[in-house]
Design a protein around this motif. Structure first.
Motif, PDB file in Angstrom:
ATOM      1  N   TRP A  17      48.097  26.443  41.118  1.00 29.38           N
ATOM      2  CA  TRP A  17      46.796  25.776  41.088  1.00 29.38           C
ATOM      3  C   TRP A  17      45.927  26.265  42.249  1.00 29.38           C
ATOM      4  O   TRP A  17      44.756  26.606  42.073  1.00 29.38           O
ATOM      5  CB  TRP A  17      47.002  24.252  41.152  1.00 29.38           C
ATOM      6  CG  TRP A  17      45.739  23.465  41.084  1.00 29.38           C
ATOM      7  CD1 TRP A  17      45.059  23.110  39.951  1.00 29.38           C
ATOM      8  CD2 TRP A  17      44.980  22.954  42.187  1.00 29.38           C
ATOM      9  NE1 TRP A  17      43.922  22.401  40.275  1.00 29.38           N
ATOM     10  CE2 TRP A  17      43.843  22.291  41.644  1.00 29.38           C
ATOM     11  CE3 TRP A  17      45.145  22.981  43.571  1.00 29.38           C
ATOM     12  CZ2 TRP A  17      42.891  21.678  42.443  1.00 29.38           C
ATOM     13  CZ3 TRP A  17      44.190  22.360  44.368  1.00 29.38           C
ATOM     14  CH2 TRP A  17      43.083  21.721  43.804  1.00 29.38           C
ATOM     15  N   LEU A  18      46.541  26.317  43.442  1.00 24.05           N
ATOM     16  CA  LEU A  18      45.782  26.745  44.638  1.00 24.05           C
ATOM     17  C   LEU A  18      45.271  28.175  44.500  1.00 24.05           C
ATOM     18  O   LEU A  18      44.110  28.470  44.783  1.00 24.05           O
ATOM     19  CB  LEU A  18      46.691  26.677  45.864  1.00 24.05           C
ATOM     20  CG  LEU A  18      46.579  25.435  46.723  1.00 24.05           C
ATOM     21  CD1 LEU A  18      47.586  25.508  47.861  1.00 24.05           C
ATOM     22  CD2 LEU A  18      45.156  25.296  47.292  1.00 24.05           C
ATOM     23  N   ARG A  19      46.171  29.074  44.037  1.00 20.56           N
ATOM     24  CA  ARG A  19      45.773  30.485  43.900  1.00 20.56           C
ATOM     25  C   ARG A  19      44.614  30.620  42.912  1.00 20.56           C
ATOM     26  O   ARG A  19      43.678  31.391  43.120  1.00 20.56           O
ATOM     27  CB  ARG A  19      46.949  31.353  43.420  1.00 20.56           C
ATOM     28  CG  ARG A  19      48.082  31.520  44.418  1.00 20.56           C
ATOM     29  CD  ARG A  19      47.720  32.334  45.648  1.00 20.56           C
ATOM     30  NE  ARG A  19      47.209  33.683  45.428  1.00 20.56           N
ATOM     31  CZ  ARG A  19      47.960  34.777  45.324  1.00 20.56           C
ATOM     32  NH1 ARG A  19      49.267  34.685  45.394  1.00 20.56           N
ATOM     33  NH2 ARG A  19      47.404  35.963  45.159  1.00 20.56           N
ATOM     34  N   LEU A  20      44.693  29.863  41.823  1.00 19.69           N
ATOM     35  CA  LEU A  20      43.645  29.951  40.806  1.00 19.69           C
ATOM     36  C   LEU A  20      42.338  29.374  41.338  1.00 19.69           C
ATOM     37  O   LEU A  20      41.259  29.926  41.119  1.00 19.69           O
ATOM     38  CB  LEU A  20      44.070  29.214  39.532  1.00 19.69           C
ATOM     39  CG  LEU A  20      45.280  29.802  38.793  1.00 19.69           C
ATOM     40  CD1 LEU A  20      45.680  28.919  37.619  1.00 19.69           C
ATOM     41  CD2 LEU A  20      44.990  31.215  38.291  1.00 19.69           C
ATOM     42  N   LYS A  21      42.440  28.250  42.048  1.00 20.94           N
ATOM     43  CA  LYS A  21      41.225  27.601  42.560  1.00 20.94           C
ATOM     44  C   LYS A  21      40.564  28.430  43.651  1.00 20.94           C
ATOM     45  O   LYS A  21      39.348  28.426  43.795  1.00 20.94           O
ATOM     46  CB  LYS A  21      41.570  26.214  43.149  1.00 20.94           C
ATOM     47  CG  LYS A  21      41.818  25.130  42.132  1.00 20.94           C
ATOM     48  CD  LYS A  21      40.658  24.892  41.204  1.00 20.94           C
ATOM     49  CE  LYS A  21      39.610  23.939  41.732  1.00 20.94           C
ATOM     50  NZ  LYS A  21      38.594  23.634  40.703  1.00 20.94           N
ATOM     51  N   LEU A  22      41.371  29.125  44.434  1.00 20.08           N
ATOM     52  CA  LEU A  22      40.825  29.812  45.621  1.00 20.08           C
ATOM     53  C   LEU A  22      40.409  31.253  45.351  1.00 20.08           C
ATOM     54  O   LEU A  22      39.855  31.902  46.225  1.00 20.08           O
ATOM     55  CB  LEU A  22      41.846  29.781  46.770  1.00 20.08           C
ATOM     56  CG  LEU A  22      42.176  28.377  47.298  1.00 20.08           C
ATOM     57  CD1 LEU A  22      43.199  28.467  48.421  1.00 20.08           C
ATOM     58  CD2 LEU A  22      40.914  27.663  47.798  1.00 20.08           C
ATOM     59  N   THR A  23      40.712  31.752  44.139  1.00 19.51           N
ATOM     60  CA  THR A  23      40.384  33.156  43.906  1.00 19.51           C
ATOM     61  C   THR A  23      38.862  33.359  43.960  1.00 19.51           C
ATOM     62  O   THR A  23      38.106  32.573  43.405  1.00 19.51           O
ATOM     63  CB  THR A  23      40.978  33.670  42.572  1.00 19.51           C
ATOM     64  OG1 THR A  23      40.642  35.039  42.450  1.00 19.51           O
ATOM     65  CG2 THR A  23      40.447  32.931  41.363  1.00 19.51           C
ATOM     66  N   ARG A  24      38.448  34.414  44.654  1.00 24.64           N
ATOM     67  CA  ARG A  24      37.021  34.687  44.816  1.00 24.64           C
ATOM     68  C   ARG A  24      36.620  36.016  44.161  1.00 24.64           C
ATOM     69  O   ARG A  24      35.576  36.122  43.569  1.00 24.64           O
ATOM     70  CB  ARG A  24      36.649  34.715  46.311  1.00 24.64           C
ATOM     71  CG  ARG A  24      36.714  33.365  46.993  1.00 24.64           C
ATOM     72  CD  ARG A  24      35.569  32.438  46.556  1.00 24.64           C
ATOM     73  NE  ARG A  24      35.747  31.076  47.058  1.00 24.64           N
ATOM     74  CZ  ARG A  24      36.302  30.082  46.366  1.00 24.64           C
ATOM     75  NH1 ARG A  24      36.722  30.286  45.127  1.00 24.64           N
ATOM     76  NH2 ARG A  24      36.447  28.879  46.894  1.00 24.64           N
ATOM     77  N   SER A  25      37.496  37.028  44.288  1.00 21.90           N
ATOM     78  CA  SER A  25      37.129  38.310  43.669  1.00 21.90           C
ATOM     79  C   SER A  25      37.464  38.223  42.185  1.00 21.90           C
ATOM     80  O   SER A  25      38.414  37.542  41.806  1.00 21.90           O
ATOM     81  CB  SER A  25      37.886  39.448  44.332  1.00 21.90           C
ATOM     82  OG  SER A  25      39.242  39.354  44.038  1.00 21.90           O
ATOM     83  N   LEU A  74      39.836  24.050  35.522  1.00 25.51           N
ATOM     84  CA  LEU A  74      39.959  24.894  36.720  1.00 25.51           C
ATOM     85  C   LEU A  74      38.655  25.634  37.024  1.00 25.51           C
ATOM     86  O   LEU A  74      38.552  26.340  38.025  1.00 25.51           O
ATOM     87  CB  LEU A  74      41.059  25.935  36.507  1.00 25.51           C
ATOM     88  CG  LEU A  74      42.506  25.444  36.617  1.00 25.51           C
ATOM     89  CD1 LEU A  74      43.458  26.493  36.053  1.00 25.51           C
ATOM     90  CD2 LEU A  74      42.852  25.137  38.068  1.00 25.51           C
ATOM     91  N   GLY A  75      37.692  25.507  36.124  1.00 24.25           N
ATOM     92  CA  GLY A  75      36.427  26.219  36.313  1.00 24.25           C
ATOM     93  C   GLY A  75      36.502  27.661  35.848  1.00 24.25           C
ATOM     94  O   GLY A  75      35.601  28.462  36.113  1.00 24.25           O
ATOM     95  N   ALA A  76      37.581  28.007  35.146  1.00 26.05           N
ATOM     96  CA  ALA A  76      37.731  29.384  34.642  1.00 26.05           C
ATOM     97  C   ALA A  76      36.879  29.559  33.391  1.00 26.05           C
ATOM     98  O   ALA A  76      36.631  28.607  32.660  1.00 26.05           O
ATOM     99  CB  ALA A  76      39.193  29.660  34.316  1.00 26.05           C
ATOM    100  N   VAL A  77      36.448  30.791  33.159  1.00 25.33           N
ATOM    101  CA  VAL A  77      35.576  31.070  32.008  1.00 25.33           C
ATOM    102  C   VAL A  77      36.388  31.760  30.910  1.00 25.33           C
ATOM    103  O   VAL A  77      36.940  32.838  31.131  1.00 25.33           O
ATOM    104  CB  VAL A  77      34.398  31.984  32.437  1.00 25.33           C
ATOM    105  CG1 VAL A  77      33.472  32.251  31.254  1.00 25.33           C
ATOM    106  CG2 VAL A  77      33.634  31.346  33.593  1.00 25.33           C
TER     107      VAL A  77
END
Ligand SMILES: [Zn+2]
Length: 342
Positions: A21-29, A72-75
């Motif tokens: 969850w953290l890795r997915l939420k924090l990914t920026r690139s 998760l805010g993913a598209v």
């Protein structure tokens, strides 16, 4: 002891889920997660009793995955669109998710598509083009059907080829359990696909009746269904060979051509929403196969696990294979992803 084990398992799962969850939420690139499914079958579907457990997701779980992706805010994106945008330098969301389905099962239309439509989720189905519009199915399903039919004599002379792969089940009578059948299928992968299919075709007529017993309804997508699903532009079709032969088991250039280039021309002839993306059956790659894929397609999906940053080679796309056994709760799904990113 059993309590301690389940306690540890619970905490391991929770830790991986939190990490995922953290890795997915924090990914920026810009990052792409590709989810892989095979069959979509409701809990009550009889086909579940004749299918490897790692192949099946329920429509309810598929819907749960979509909701998690959104939360998760993913598209959700078409795989091909993400690649196109990346390669033309267009802006990409921090986290995109592409839904993909392998093999072209008819249940994708019956039970998966209604969910995709309701949620407006773009998806790619990788077709085994030689199977479309037939009533045929893949050899693992035929082997399961044989092993799960009551009263089959496994010592039958026409099953002699199968004996070395039966293991402990060799002394038993059918029906074998799903787990036993699953293990036998994995052992059978030592043989090449065409050989297994030939053996199955040469089984005696009583065995053939058992193997084909449920073949009245097609198991694989029909052309009208492909057309209907591509109508709303939600579903696109990629290539998964002509006969689902594992490429590392093919020993001539002609056979590779047939499976790789043949699949491409079949897709074009079908006049459906196809995309130039190849998906390796069983994830098996060889140098010859890789070169041909690169000559005929623009990208390829593997069975390697992980997410894809923009720097990932388009012919080495990583995915997460999901089924009820590894993603039936939000925690399990996040743990499945988190474990491979750890
Ligand atoms: Zn496949």
């Amino acid at each position: 002891m059993a309590t301690l084990r389940s306690f540890l398992k619970f905490w391991m799962l929770s830790a991986f889920a939190a990490y995922g969850w953290l890795r997915l939420k924090l990914t920026r690139s810009p990052t792409l997660i590709i989810l892989t499914y095979h069959r979509v079958l409701p809990e009550y579907a009889g086909e579940r009793t004749r299918e490897q457990p790692g192949m099946v997701i329920s429509p309810a779980n598929l819907q749960r995955h979509i909701k998690l992706v959104r939360s998760l805010g993913a598209v959700p994106v078409h795989l091909y669109e993400w690649l196109r945008k990346k390669n033309s330098g267009e802006a990409l969301p921090a986290l995109s998710v592409a839904f993909t389905f392998d093999d072209g099962w008819r249940d994708n239309y019956l039970y998966g598509y209604p969910v995709l439509r309701q949620e407006q989720i773009p998806a790619t189905i990788f077709l085994v083009t030689g199977m479309v519009d037939t009533r045929d199915t893949f050899w693992p399903e035929k082997v399961i059907r044989l092993l799960r039919t009551p009263g089959i004599s496994l010592s039958d002379q026409s099953l002699a080829w199968l004996h070395p792969y039966l293991g402990d089940a060799g002394n038993k009578s059918t029906p074998l359990s799903l787990l036993e059948a699953d293990e036998i299928i994995n052992r059978l992968k030592d043989l090449d696909d065409a050989t297994i299919i030939r053996h199955l075709q040469h089984a005696t007529s009583s065995l053939t009746a058992a193997i084909n017993e449920a073949d009245h309804a097609p198991a694989i997508l029909q052309h009208t269904e492909l057309k209907e699903m591509s109508g709303e532009n939600l579903v696109k079709y990629g290539a998964h060979t002509r006969n689902h032969f594992r490429l590392n088991r093919l020993n001539s250039k002609e056979a590779l051509e047939e499976q790789i280039a043949g699949c491409q021309s079949d897709l074009e002839a079908m006049n459906v929403n196809s995309v130039p993306i190849f998906c390796y059956p069983n994830g098996d790659i060889t140098d010859g196969g890789e070169q041909l894929v690169a000559a005929h397609y623009q990208a390829a999906c593997t069975t390697k696990t992980g997410w894809n940053r923009a720097s990932r080679n388009d012919f080495d796309l990583h995915r997460f294979n999901l089924h009820d056994g590894n993603s039936s709760t939000t925690r399990m799904l996040l743990a499945t992803i988190g474990r491979s990113l750890a």
